[in-house]
Scaffold this active site. Structure first.
Site, mmCIF file in Angstrom:
data_model
loop_
_atom_site.group_PDB
_atom_site.id
_atom_site.type_symbol
_atom_site.label_atom_id
_atom_site.label_comp_id
_atom_site.label_asym_id
_atom_site.label_seq_id
_atom_site.Cartn_x
_atom_site.Cartn_y
_atom_site.Cartn_z
ATOM 1 N N SER A 113 53.797 9.944 -46.609
ATOM 2 C CA SER A 113 54.134 9.722 -48.014
ATOM 3 C C SER A 113 55.589 9.245 -48.138
ATOM 4 O O SER A 113 55.940 8.202 -47.584
ATOM 5 C CB SER A 113 53.850 10.988 -48.818
ATOM 6 O OG SER A 113 53.861 10.737 -50.207
ATOM 7 N N ASP A 255 42.712 8.203 -50.530
ATOM 8 C CA ASP A 255 44.033 8.596 -51.027
ATOM 9 C C ASP A 255 44.134 8.292 -52.521
ATOM 10 O O ASP A 255 44.074 7.129 -52.929
ATOM 11 C CB ASP A 255 45.120 7.837 -50.269
ATOM 12 C CG ASP A 255 46.519 8.404 -50.506
ATOM 13 O OD1 ASP A 255 46.764 8.953 -51.593
ATOM 14 O OD2 ASP A 255 47.361 8.277 -49.607
ATOM 15 N N HIS A 283 45.356 12.329 -49.311
ATOM 16 C CA HIS A 283 46.818 12.303 -49.239
ATOM 17 C C HIS A 283 47.374 13.566 -48.584
ATOM 18 O O HIS A 283 48.566 13.849 -48.688
ATOM 19 C CB HIS A 283 47.403 12.149 -50.649
ATOM 20 C CG HIS A 283 48.834 11.712 -50.659
ATOM 21 N ND1 HIS A 283 49.230 10.415 -50.386
ATOM 22 C CD2 HIS A 283 49.981 12.402 -50.918
ATOM 23 C CE1 HIS A 283 50.547 10.333 -50.463
ATOM 24 N NE2 HIS A 283 51.029 11.516 -50.791
#
Length: 312
Positions: A113, A255, A283
């Site tokens: 991320s 995601d 995610h």
């Protein structure tokens, strides 16, 4: 790499890297003679959220693996942003300072991320220090996330796509009148994919073990730090053609925060980058995906090391 490995034990006392207004806590494991891999966690998250099982697989493949706590998270100094505001470029420079502390001229960066975005920033700002990049569940344009989740406005750029609307509605609907750890656990469940196999109890346990006081040890300031970053360093897509480091882009098909076009756009922009799309991954780094991802990362690191040796 075999799917069996010796699990890592609990965290030892961290080493500490001293900055001008803060200290960074970090932990290393594995053969110091192996390629150096630094793990970059996502925003607000302490380094302990790199699962021990996942880190153990990297170590078992011969990689010297380091994870750390960003400013204002985990065992690193807290309250830094309030007194000395920083941005993503400062967090990127912390990574290079960590490489110095490790005695490594070049390191492989594996980021999740926000961490993946910082890995790309480092490859652009410090090309001679980055031996390779793996970006997971990430993006090449951070403005889209900031516009959608921090400012609540229409994204200033039309590509890549913003977080999925169903995820945004569900996340906004989590009751705020409950302990922060419970709110986090529920938000983690919403970010998972369809094939990870985890549930609310799994994330409750992860928080209890790795962030027992999340309101204190998880930074609320990282999105504000990102928002302070010059826009030219927030939308990297036009600049990624300059990335020299071998790059692996890992994208989850499920995601909801950085939907699949995010990964494809980074892979298309970085010369020679490879895209690994993982069915059913969202995610969150769930155990169902540890072996596949660790195997892919170890192979990527070894290939980059071999290519560099051949070119020397």
């Amino acid at each position: 790499m075999s799917s069996t490995h010796k699990p890592l034990t609990g965290p030892p006392t961290p080493w500490r890297l001293r900055g001008p207004h803060h200290e960074i806590a970090y932990w290393s494991a594995g053969d110091p003679a192996g390629p150096a891999v630094v793990l970059l966690m996502g925003n607000t998250m302490p380094g302990a959220f790199w699962p021990a099982d996942f880190r153990g697989r990297l170590v078992a493949s011969g990689l010297h693996t380091t994870h750390f706590d960003y400013r204002d998270t985990g065992a690193s100094t807290h309250g830094v942003f309030t007194e000395h505001p920083y941005d993503l470029l400062d967090l990127t420079d912390d990574v290079i300072a960590l490489a110095d502390s490790l005695g490594r001229e070049r390191v492989h960066l594996v980021g999740l991320s926000m961490g993946g975005f910082i890995g790309l920033l480092a490859a652009l700002r410090h090309p001679g220090r980055v031996a390779g990049v793996t970006t997971m569940m990430s993006t090449g344009d951070y403005t889209v996330l900031l516009d959608a989740t921090l400012h609540g406005r229409k994204p200033r750029h039309t590509t890549p796509p913003p977080p999925r609307e169903d995820w945004a509605r569900a996340a906004a609907g989590i009751p705020a009148d409950q302990p922060y750890a419970e709110l986090l656990a529920q938000s983690f469940v919403l970010a998972c994919g369809s094939r990870g196999g985890t549930d609310l109890s799994y994330w409750q346990k992860q928080l209890a073990v790795n962030a027992p006081d999340p309101a204190r040890t998880m930074a609320f300031d990282h999105k504000r730090a990102a928002d302070r970053t010059p826009e030219a360093w927030l939308n990297l897509l036009p600049s990624l053609i300059r990335v020299e480091a071998p790059t692996l882009v890992v994208q989850g098909e499920d995601d909801p925060i950085f939907p699949p076009p995010n990964g494809r756009m980074v892979a298309d922009a970085v010369p020679g980058a490879r895209l690994l799309t993982v069915p059913g991954m969202g995610h969150m780094l769930e155990p169902a995906f540890h072996d596949r991802l660790a195997t892919a990362i170890a192979a990527h690191v070894r290939e980059a090391e071999n290519t560099r040796a051949e070119q020397s």
